[in-house]
Design an enzyme around this catalytic site. Sequence first.
Site, PDB file in Angstrom:
ATOM      1  N   SER A 139       0.793  -1.235   0.000  1.00  0.00           N
ATOM      2  CA  SER A 139       0.000   0.000   0.000  1.00  0.00           C
ATOM      3  C   SER A 139       0.821   1.278   0.000  1.00  0.00           C
ATOM      4  O   SER A 139       0.265   2.376  -0.145  1.00  0.00           O
ATOM      5  CB  SER A 139      -0.951   0.015   1.204  1.00  0.00           C
ATOM      6  N   LYS A 165       0.225   3.700  -2.806  1.00  0.00           N
ATOM      7  CA  LYS A 165      -0.824   4.726  -2.829  1.00  0.00           C
ATOM      8  C   LYS A 165      -0.258   6.139  -2.836  1.00  0.00           C
ATOM      9  O   LYS A 165      -0.957   7.083  -3.201  1.00  0.00           O
ATOM     10  CB  LYS A 165      -1.775   4.533  -1.651  1.00  0.00           C
ATOM     11  N   SER A 212      -5.975   3.379   4.332  1.00  0.00           N
ATOM     12  CA  SER A 212      -5.337   2.556   3.305  1.00  0.00           C
ATOM     13  C   SER A 212      -6.354   1.765   2.486  1.00  0.00           C
ATOM     14  O   SER A 212      -6.118   0.609   2.114  1.00  0.00           O
ATOM     15  CB  SER A 212      -4.312   1.595   3.927  1.00  0.00           C
TER      16      SER A 212
END
Length: 383
Positions: free
Chosen positions: A143, A146, A207
Amino acid sequence: MMLATLALGLLCIMSFNQTTASAASYSVVSSTTVSKTAYHRASSKGAVYNLAHTKKLAKLSSYPNTTWYVTKRVVLKHGSTKAIYYAVKNGAGTVSGYIWHSYLTKGKTPFGLKYAKAAVALDASTDKVLWSKSANTPRAIASVSKLMTLYLVEQKVAGNSATWNSKVNTSYSGLKTMGASSVYGGFKFTKNSYTVKQLYQAALIDSSNNAATALGQWVAGGSTPSYNTKFIKLMNAQAKKWQLDNASFVSASGIEQSALRGYGYAVSGGNANLVSAKDVALIAKHLITDYPSVLTDSSKPTLTVAGQSCYNYNNLLPGRKYYQSSLKVDGLKTGYTDLAGYCFVGTGQKTGHHRLITVVLHDEDEFTETRSLMNHVYALNLI
């Protein structure tokens, strides 16, 4: 009754004699004061004891990166054997005692991160790498990906073609299924649209994978998986523009394609986003420098977004387990998949210093190691 009392008395006497004998089993032959000298462990098997050698005060295995300062050389006798011990104290002054000399070697402990497969500390003002470990090796980053997605969202909003209140279509069934997943979900899509700001906060703080994917499609101009493919191209184009030679993207959220395939979001290419620790740090640097307001959101431990509670898993923030006030950590992004392991991008600006960005990839103790890395950089006055 008298026999029982006598037996108990004898037991107490024996116990006392054994304790006394144990305490007396180590005796001081000589003690010499020496100039304060730095040592570090040569073995993880040893321990710090009190002078009588009756109490183990600390295991060396629990202090892998500690520098011990020796102030005395003591010869102890145990039975017919004599051995040299050092009187030591750690730098913080919280542990002191005696260590057998062969468990130590002269010099300050060389700094290192035990668990992280790759790591970097970057000066956000100069782009100077202050410390690194396999920093140019591309790895799955989960993640942490991102950060690139959120940069491109910020870029579109700043371009005046949209606002933070613009609506993003979230009606695609794959997005809703993803949000409801016990593994990949968290922020549920109960409506067919959310504002850009709501999805941005859900992706950054909670997230949310479906929020990041929806935002990617929106940046690319649509709301179906075909626009996800277009967005992946935008991610790679931005990496090329920044001359990130060790960055390749196939996912807006960081989920591997083996999982995305079930939601209709697989694209051509490899299974995972592969980015080096240094390139991750540079992406974070661009995001923080160009759009510093990201830190306003990333510093929030929790936030209610569209009626849902979003929890920030950055455990270096105030009130969290690994918080250290002097580091002034205010971001930035956590990540985890089985393939990537625990990943974390940390940032803070200690008083009187430049902003520091750290990255640890495929770690098992990401917050402790990030904190150690930050303290190491500041202790050497590198930033």
